[in-house]
Design a protein around this motif. Sequence first.
Motif, PDB file in Angstrom:
ATOM      1  N   ASP A 110      43.116  31.934  50.563  1.00  0.00           N
ATOM      2  CA  ASP A 110      41.961  31.197  51.260  1.00  0.00           C
ATOM      3  C   ASP A 110      40.778  31.240  50.923  1.00  0.00           C
ATOM      4  O   ASP A 110      39.987  32.294  50.498  1.00  0.00           O
ATOM      5  N   PRO A 111      40.287  30.268  49.968  1.00  0.00           N
ATOM      6  CA  PRO A 111      38.737  30.650  49.238  1.00  0.00           C
ATOM      7  C   PRO A 111      37.753  30.859  50.124  1.00  0.00           C
ATOM      8  O   PRO A 111      37.692  30.482  51.061  1.00  0.00           O
ATOM      9  N   LEU A 112      36.826  31.815  49.640  1.00  0.00           N
ATOM     10  CA  LEU A 112      35.665  32.018  50.017  1.00  0.00           C
ATOM     11  C   LEU A 112      34.545  31.002  49.707  1.00  0.00           C
ATOM     12  O   LEU A 112      34.693  30.423  48.522  1.00  0.00           O
ATOM     13  N   MET A 113      33.806  30.430  50.662  1.00  0.00           N
ATOM     14  CA  MET A 113      32.984  29.421  50.277  1.00  0.00           C
ATOM     15  C   MET A 113      31.612  29.625  51.314  1.00  0.00           C
ATOM     16  O   MET A 113      31.817  29.896  52.440  1.00  0.00           O
ATOM     17  N   TYR A 114      30.478  29.151  50.561  1.00  0.00           N
ATOM     18  CA  TYR A 114      29.259  29.181  51.438  1.00  0.00           C
ATOM     19  C   TYR A 114      28.530  27.774  51.360  1.00  0.00           C
ATOM     20  O   TYR A 114      28.780  27.290  50.043  1.00  0.00           O
ATOM     21  N   GLN A 115      27.640  27.164  52.258  1.00  0.00           N
ATOM     22  CA  GLN A 115      26.864  26.215  51.910  1.00  0.00           C
ATOM     23  C   GLN A 115      25.364  26.446  51.457  1.00  0.00           C
ATOM     24  O   GLN A 115      24.913  27.145  52.445  1.00  0.00           O
ATOM     25  N   GLY A 116      25.010  25.956  50.348  1.00  0.00           N
ATOM     26  CA  GLY A 116      23.650  26.287  49.985  1.00  0.00           C
ATOM     27  C   GLY A 116      22.721  25.031  50.025  1.00  0.00           C
ATOM     28  O   GLY A 116      23.238  23.871  50.703  1.00  0.00           O
ATOM     29  N   GLY A 117      21.493  25.260  49.840  1.00  0.00           N
ATOM     30  CA  GLY A 117      20.714  24.363  49.967  1.00  0.00           C
ATOM     31  C   GLY A 117      20.772  22.940  48.932  1.00  0.00           C
ATOM     32  O   GLY A 117      21.001  23.359  47.710  1.00  0.00           O
ATOM     33  N   SER A 118      20.910  21.875  49.219  1.00  0.00           N
ATOM     34  CA  SER A 118      21.125  20.838  48.499  1.00  0.00           C
ATOM     35  C   SER A 118      19.802  19.607  48.408  1.00  0.00           C
ATOM     36  O   SER A 118      20.007  18.685  47.535  1.00  0.00           O
ATOM     37  N   ASP A 119      18.526  20.127  49.034  1.00  0.00           N
ATOM     38  CA  ASP A 119      17.580  19.183  48.929  1.00  0.00           C
ATOM     39  C   ASP A 119      16.649  19.239  47.728  1.00  0.00           C
ATOM     40  O   ASP A 119      15.780  18.676  47.473  1.00  0.00           O
ATOM     41  N   ASP A 120      17.017  20.546  46.974  1.00  0.00           N
ATOM     42  CA  ASP A 120      15.563  20.903  46.094  1.00  0.00           C
ATOM     43  C   ASP A 120      16.343  21.704  44.787  1.00  0.00           C
ATOM     44  O   ASP A 120      15.930  22.514  44.674  1.00  0.00           O
ATOM     45  N   PHE A 121      17.410  20.815  44.237  1.00  0.00           N
ATOM     46  CA  PHE A 121      17.738  21.409  42.941  1.00  0.00           C
ATOM     47  C   PHE A 121      16.613  21.362  41.826  1.00  0.00           C
ATOM     48  O   PHE A 121      15.730  20.755  41.905  1.00  0.00           O
ATOM     49  N   ILE A 122      16.937  22.419  40.885  1.00  0.00           N
ATOM     50  CA  ILE A 122      16.032  22.217  39.757  1.00  0.00           C
ATOM     51  C   ILE A 122      16.596  21.737  38.338  1.00  0.00           C
ATOM     52  O   ILE A 122      17.808  22.091  38.091  1.00  0.00           O
ATOM     53  N   ALA A 234      36.705  30.461  31.396  1.00  0.00           N
ATOM     54  CA  ALA A 234      36.570  29.560  32.751  1.00  0.00           C
ATOM     55  C   ALA A 234      37.984  28.977  33.055  1.00  0.00           C
ATOM     56  O   ALA A 234      37.935  28.670  34.418  1.00  0.00           O
ATOM     57  N   GLY A 235      39.094  29.421  32.559  1.00  0.00           N
ATOM     58  CA  GLY A 235      40.286  28.596  32.752  1.00  0.00           C
ATOM     59  C   GLY A 235      41.376  29.374  33.509  1.00  0.00           C
ATOM     60  O   GLY A 235      41.544  29.505  34.704  1.00  0.00           O
ATOM     61  N   GLU A 236      41.870  30.406  32.730  1.00  0.00           N
ATOM     62  CA  GLU A 236      43.428  31.127  33.066  1.00  0.00           C
ATOM     63  C   GLU A 236      43.100  31.865  34.464  1.00  0.00           C
ATOM     64  O   GLU A 236      43.915  32.225  35.114  1.00  0.00           O
ATOM     65  N   GLU A 237      41.917  32.742  34.534  1.00  0.00           N
ATOM     66  CA  GLU A 237      41.516  33.517  35.574  1.00  0.00           C
ATOM     67  C   GLU A 237      41.087  32.870  36.826  1.00  0.00           C
ATOM     68  O   GLU A 237      40.569  33.515  37.606  1.00  0.00           O
ATOM     69  N   MET A 238      41.058  31.486  36.922  1.00  0.00           N
ATOM     70  CA  MET A 238      40.464  30.816  38.079  1.00  0.00           C
ATOM     71  C   MET A 238      41.578  30.843  39.115  1.00  0.00           C
ATOM     72  O   MET A 238      42.455  30.164  38.996  1.00  0.00           O
ATOM     73  N   THR A 239      41.219  31.758  40.103  1.00  0.00           N
ATOM     74  CA  THR A 239      42.433  31.911  41.237  1.00  0.00           C
ATOM     75  C   THR A 239      42.495  30.549  42.020  1.00  0.00           C
ATOM     76  O   THR A 239      43.787  30.113  42.245  1.00  0.00           O
ATOM     77  N   PHE A 240      41.495  29.955  42.299  1.00  0.00           N
ATOM     78  CA  PHE A 240      41.497  28.713  43.148  1.00  0.00           C
ATOM     79  C   PHE A 240      41.059  27.501  42.274  1.00  0.00           C
ATOM     80  O   PHE A 240      39.825  27.381  41.960  1.00  0.00           O
ATOM     81  N   HIS A 241      41.941  26.362  41.982  1.00  0.00           N
ATOM     82  CA  HIS A 241      41.448  25.449  41.279  1.00  0.00           C
ATOM     83  C   HIS A 241      40.351  24.379  42.121  1.00  0.00           C
ATOM     84  O   HIS A 241      40.073  24.599  43.303  1.00  0.00           O
ATOM     85  N   PHE A 242      39.791  23.539  41.454  1.00  0.00           N
ATOM     86  CA  PHE A 242      38.716  22.638  42.005  1.00  0.00           C
ATOM     87  C   PHE A 242      39.493  21.756  43.345  1.00  0.00           C
ATOM     88  O   PHE A 242      38.890  21.493  44.214  1.00  0.00           O
ATOM     89  N   GLY A 243      40.702  21.456  42.988  1.00  0.00           N
ATOM     90  CA  GLY A 243      41.239  20.585  44.145  1.00  0.00           C
ATOM     91  C   GLY A 243      41.414  21.357  45.196  1.00  0.00           C
ATOM     92  O   GLY A 243      41.542  21.000  46.533  1.00  0.00           O
ATOM     93  N   GLN A 244      41.991  23.009  45.234  1.00  0.00           N
ATOM     94  CA  GLN A 244      41.696  23.789  46.406  1.00  0.00           C
ATOM     95  C   GLN A 244      40.603  23.857  47.005  1.00  0.00           C
ATOM     96  O   GLN A 244      40.360  24.219  48.277  1.00  0.00           O
ATOM     97  N   LEU A 245      39.489  24.158  46.147  1.00  0.00           N
ATOM     98  CA  LEU A 245      38.193  24.292  46.750  1.00  0.00           C
ATOM     99  C   LEU A 245      37.928  23.179  47.612  1.00  0.00           C
ATOM    100  O   LEU A 245      37.255  23.090  48.648  1.00  0.00           O
TER     101      LEU A 245
END
Length: 353
Positions: A110-122, A234-245
């Motif tokens: 089960d992926p770890l995930m947090y929600q960051g601030g999205s109102d002020d990217f640089i 960035a490929g082979e050792e990515m445990t959870f692919h973007f579809g899973q995230l």
Amino acid sequence: MKLASYKDGSRDGQLVVVSRDLSQACYATGIANRMQQVLDDWSYMAPQLQDLSHELNHGKARHAFAFDPRRCMAPLPRAYQWADGSAYINHVELVRKARNAEVPANFYTDPLMYQGGSDDFIGPCDDVIVPSTAMGIDFEAEIAVITGDVPMGTDAKEALDGIRLVMLANDVSLRNLIPGELAKGFGFFQSKPATAFSPVAVTLDELGEAWKGGRLHLTLQSTWNGRKVGMCDAGEEMTFHFGQLIAHIAKTRNVRAGSIVGSGTVSNKGVETGKGKEKRMEWPKGYSCIAEKRCIETIQDGAPKTEFMQFGDTIRIEMKGKDGQSIFGAIDQNIAPPGGSEPEPETVDTAQA
């Protein structure tokens, strides 16, 4: 196609189409003014932008001009959601091993995930502004995707169809603030300042065979103060692919167009070298954040020795294709204090760092 947002004094910038070699650009005026417009009406606007991209790449676009990454905001300057995962479980394993702790079994399912601030990217060349170096300034080199609408309950395979664009990220962390925040039981907040993204975001067709299985199979380069410190796969050792995230987010809610999902720090396993008493773990591909380097030093020698970033430091994050050409352009930033002068030192409790 490759898309960027040029600074124009507004919050959302001006949408531009960028040539494959990152040398030329043209405004998407007449199709869309802002990136979010395209994401909201992808099936109608994307084909038009693809036509403009084709013209630009063949030298036929009217009013083309030299592309300048320094004029770029983040490709999506503000987003409805920025959810960052920890898809490379090796990063978690290193952090845990450095403090003699086990990785819980469910971290592998089960992926770890947090929600960051999205109102002020640089933007990719904007300074990283931090109040004090005592906060433990760190870069984090990552891959990120921008989604279209993904309905609640979508599975991991179907979620891959929701990916619209791919880009790079520098998910800046203030490491000395993290222990105190996590101890409260609610997760990251002040320890995660504004995130930076690459100059351009690209459609999946631009990645060719490098994109497969929801993973980007290329090398992510990190250069700190002019010294290359990471050449991580960035490929082979990515445990959870973007579809899973994405499916992880969609388990209990809809994911709307304009959501950004990050991979977490790109991290590769170490290799064992030497024999007998000379046996030692080494990490030949380097690291994508300083915290990981400090964990490696703790595992190897019992204590970290690499300091976090100081004012005046630089960080460059880039990914090149098999042809050696930059795909997304480079995140190329300086670390700076507010107002351009170093503030008074601040004491931060690092007892749990």
